[in-house]
Design a protein around this motif. Structure first.
Motif, PDB file in Angstrom:
ATOM      1  N   ILE A  40      -8.248 -20.377  32.115  1.00 14.06           N
ATOM      2  CA  ILE A  40      -8.432 -20.351  30.663  1.00 14.06           C
ATOM      3  C   ILE A  40      -7.069 -20.298  29.976  1.00 14.06           C
ATOM      4  CG2 ILE A  40      -9.187 -18.861  28.746  1.00 14.06           C
ATOM      5  CD1 ILE A  40     -11.708 -18.207  30.503  1.00 14.06           C
ATOM      6  N   ALA A  41      -6.195 -19.421  30.476  1.00 11.79           N
ATOM      7  CA  ALA A  41      -4.867 -19.280  29.877  1.00 11.79           C
ATOM      8  C   ALA A  41      -4.100 -20.610  29.956  1.00 11.79           C
ATOM      9  CB  ALA A  41      -4.086 -18.175  30.575  1.00 11.79           C
ATOM     10  N   GLN A  42      -4.143 -21.239  31.120  1.00 12.74           N
ATOM     11  CA  GLN A  42      -3.408 -22.497  31.288  1.00 12.74           C
ATOM     12  C   GLN A  42      -3.937 -23.578  30.336  1.00 12.74           C
ATOM     13  OE1 GLN A  42      -4.073 -24.763  34.805  1.00 12.74           O
ATOM     14  NE2 GLN A  42      -2.231 -25.993  34.537  1.00 12.74           N
ATOM     15  N   ASN A  43      -5.258 -23.711  30.283  1.00 12.16           N
ATOM     16  CA  ASN A  43      -5.853 -24.707  29.381  1.00 12.16           C
ATOM     17  C   ASN A  43      -5.454 -24.459  27.928  1.00 12.16           C
ATOM     18  OD1 ASN A  43      -7.200 -25.682  31.603  1.00 12.16           O
ATOM     19  ND2 ASN A  43      -9.115 -25.974  30.499  1.00 12.16           N
ATOM     20  N   LEU A  44      -5.508 -23.192  27.526  1.00 11.64           N
ATOM     21  CA  LEU A  44      -5.206 -22.877  26.130  1.00 11.64           C
ATOM     22  C   LEU A  44      -3.744 -23.130  25.799  1.00 11.64           C
ATOM     23  CD1 LEU A  44      -7.293 -19.624  25.550  1.00 11.64           C
ATOM     24  CD2 LEU A  44      -7.692 -21.871  24.517  1.00 11.64           C
ATOM     25  N   VAL A  45      -2.862 -22.773  26.724  1.00 11.44           N
ATOM     26  CA  VAL A  45      -1.435 -22.960  26.466  1.00 11.44           C
ATOM     27  C   VAL A  45      -1.126 -24.451  26.278  1.00 11.44           C
ATOM     28  CG1 VAL A  45       0.840 -22.820  27.568  1.00 11.44           C
ATOM     29  CG2 VAL A  45      -0.630 -20.804  27.492  1.00 11.44           C
ATOM     30  N   VAL A  46      -1.691 -25.279  27.136  1.00  4.21           N
ATOM     31  CA  VAL A  46      -1.461 -26.728  27.018  1.00  4.21           C
ATOM     32  C   VAL A  46      -2.096 -27.258  25.730  1.00  4.21           C
ATOM     33  CG1 VAL A  46      -2.025 -28.981  28.031  1.00  4.21           C
ATOM     34  CG2 VAL A  46      -1.176 -27.140  29.500  1.00  4.21           C
ATOM     35  N   HIS A  47      -3.305 -26.832  25.440  1.00  3.04           N
ATOM     36  CA  HIS A  47      -4.007 -27.293  24.235  1.00  3.04           C
ATOM     37  C   HIS A  47      -3.218 -26.931  22.968  1.00  3.04           C
ATOM     38  CE1 HIS A  47      -7.511 -28.290  21.715  1.00  3.04           C
ATOM     39  NE2 HIS A  47      -7.232 -27.179  21.047  1.00  3.04           N
ATOM     40  N   MET A  48      -2.746 -25.696  22.905  1.00  7.26           N
ATOM     41  CA  MET A  48      -2.001 -25.279  21.713  1.00  7.26           C
ATOM     42  C   MET A  48      -0.693 -26.064  21.595  1.00  7.26           C
ATOM     43  SD  MET A  48      -2.730 -21.184  21.380  1.00  7.26           S
ATOM     44  CE  MET A  48      -2.152 -20.674  22.984  1.00  7.26           C
ATOM     45  N   GLN A  49      -0.075 -26.310  22.744  1.00  8.75           N
ATOM     46  CA  GLN A  49       1.195 -27.043  22.710  1.00  8.75           C
ATOM     47  C   GLN A  49       1.015 -28.480  22.205  1.00  8.75           C
ATOM     48  OE1 GLN A  49       3.640 -26.620  26.226  1.00  8.75           O
ATOM     49  NE2 GLN A  49       5.076 -28.197  25.529  1.00  8.75           N
ATOM     50  N   ILE A  50      -0.016 -29.177  22.688  1.00  4.19           N
ATOM     51  CA  ILE A  50      -0.184 -30.566  22.211  1.00  4.19           C
ATOM     52  C   ILE A  50      -0.598 -30.590  20.737  1.00  4.19           C
ATOM     53  CG2 ILE A  50      -0.589 -31.553  24.508  1.00  4.19           C
ATOM     54  CD1 ILE A  50      -3.558 -31.807  23.865  1.00  4.19           C
ATOM     55  N   GLU A  51      -1.351 -29.600  20.305  1.00  4.57           N
ATOM     56  CA  GLU A  51      -1.659 -29.548  18.868  1.00  4.57           C
ATOM     57  C   GLU A  51      -0.377 -29.337  18.058  1.00  4.57           C
ATOM     58  OE1 GLU A  51      -6.286 -28.050  18.533  1.00  4.57           O
ATOM     59  OE2 GLU A  51      -4.733 -26.509  18.410  1.00  4.57           O
ATOM     60  N   GLU A  52       0.448 -28.405  18.498  1.00  5.66           N
ATOM     61  CA  GLU A  52       1.651 -28.085  17.717  1.00  5.66           C
ATOM     62  C   GLU A  52       2.697 -29.195  17.773  1.00  5.66           C
ATOM     63  OE1 GLU A  52       3.047 -24.144  18.664  1.00  5.66           O
ATOM     64  OE2 GLU A  52       1.063 -23.280  18.258  1.00  5.66           O
ATOM     65  N   GLU A  53       2.756 -29.895  18.904  1.00  2.00           N
ATOM     66  CA  GLU A  53       3.751 -30.977  19.012  1.00  2.00           C
ATOM     67  C   GLU A  53       3.298 -32.255  18.310  1.00  2.00           C
ATOM     68  OE1 GLU A  53       5.683 -29.923  23.403  1.00  2.00           O
ATOM     69  OE2 GLU A  53       4.760 -31.869  23.081  1.00  2.00           O
ATOM     70  N   ILE A  54       1.997 -32.529  18.352  1.00  2.00           N
ATOM     71  CA  ILE A  54       1.534 -33.856  17.936  1.00  2.00           C
ATOM     72  C   ILE A  54       0.552 -33.807  16.759  1.00  2.00           C
ATOM     73  CG2 ILE A  54       0.277 -35.939  18.714  1.00  2.00           C
ATOM     74  CD1 ILE A  54       1.408 -35.148  21.595  1.00  2.00           C
ATOM     75  N   PHE A  55      -0.528 -33.056  16.914  1.00  2.00           N
ATOM     76  CA  PHE A  55      -1.583 -33.127  15.901  1.00  2.00           C
ATOM     77  C   PHE A  55      -1.209 -32.410  14.600  1.00  2.00           C
ATOM     78  CE2 PHE A  55      -5.561 -32.028  13.779  1.00  2.00           C
ATOM     79  CZ  PHE A  55      -6.180 -33.261  13.754  1.00  2.00           C
ATOM     80  N   TYR A  56      -0.714 -31.171  14.721  1.00  2.00           N
ATOM     81  CA  TYR A  56      -0.426 -30.412  13.502  1.00  2.00           C
ATOM     82  C   TYR A  56       0.653 -31.071  12.624  1.00  2.00           C
ATOM     83  CZ  TYR A  56      -3.229 -26.365  15.202  1.00  2.00           C
ATOM     84  OH  TYR A  56      -4.221 -25.524  15.630  1.00  2.00           O
ATOM     85  N   PRO A  57       1.775 -31.528  13.211  1.00  2.00           N
ATOM     86  CA  PRO A  57       2.769 -32.185  12.347  1.00  2.00           C
ATOM     87  C   PRO A  57       2.214 -33.431  11.656  1.00  2.00           C
ATOM     88  CG  PRO A  57       3.722 -31.681  14.503  1.00  2.00           C
ATOM     89  CD  PRO A  57       2.258 -31.385  14.598  1.00  2.00           C
ATOM     90  N   ALA A  58       1.389 -34.199  12.381  1.00  2.00           N
ATOM     91  CA  ALA A  58       0.794 -35.398  11.766  1.00  2.00           C
ATOM     92  C   ALA A  58      -0.157 -34.989  10.643  1.00  2.00           C
ATOM     93  CB  ALA A  58       0.051 -36.220  12.823  1.00  2.00           C
TER      94      ALA A  58
END
Ligand SMILES: [Fe+2]
Ligand SMILES: [Fe+2]
Length: 144
Positions: A40-58
């Motif tokens: 769960i921790a691993q999935n969440l860390v990756v999910h949050m990272q791709i949101e912060e790197e790609i989705f949120y800035p867009a």
């Protein structure tokens, strides 16, 4: 080329991790709990990272919505704080339940506020973003 838009893709991650929390709560042995906690921790860390790197800035560029973005990042940081505690105390079910609460609230905000706004904003290319999210996720999962 992605078959689904970025919001659908991110929401599939949400459903996966919510399912893992269900498995965690249904499990009754310590080794299974520890395994699920670390997955769960691993999935969440990756999910949050791709949101912060790609989705949120867009999202921010296209909508100019600073408040929604700040809320989302604050919720991510709360989740990271709990994950750091869980890393040191993998058998602590209370911490896992607190993380589940945090994630359910956050997922709700993304589903009810952020994703509908992203879909209603013409400047967001949600199909192209889905490709970027998918590529970055594979990279991060391979490195994890
Ligand atoms: Fe998310
Ligand atoms: Fe998020």
């Amino acid at each position: 080329m992605a078959q689904q838009d970025a919001c659908t893709l991110l929401d599939a991650d949400h459903n996966e991790v919510i399912g893992m929390f269900e498995q965690y709560k249904a499990a009754h042995d310590a080794r299974r709990h520890e395994l699920l906690a670390s997955q769960i921790a691993q999935n969440l860390v990756v999910h949050m990272q791709i949101e912060e790197e790609i989705f949120y800035p867009a999202f921010q560029r296209a909508t100019g919505d600073e408040a929604l973005l700040q809320d989302a990042i604050r919720e991510h940081n709360e989740a990271r704080e709990l994950i750091a505690q869980i890393d040191k105390d993998r058998r602590n079910a209370k911490l896992m339940l607190a993380l589940e609460d945090n994630i359910l609230d956050h997922v709700n905000d993304e589903r009810e506020k952020m994703f509908p706004k992203a879909r209603a904003t013409p400047g967001m290319d949600l199909m192209a973003l889905a490709d970027q999210l998918e590529a970055r996720k594979s990279e991060l999962m391979a490195a994890a």
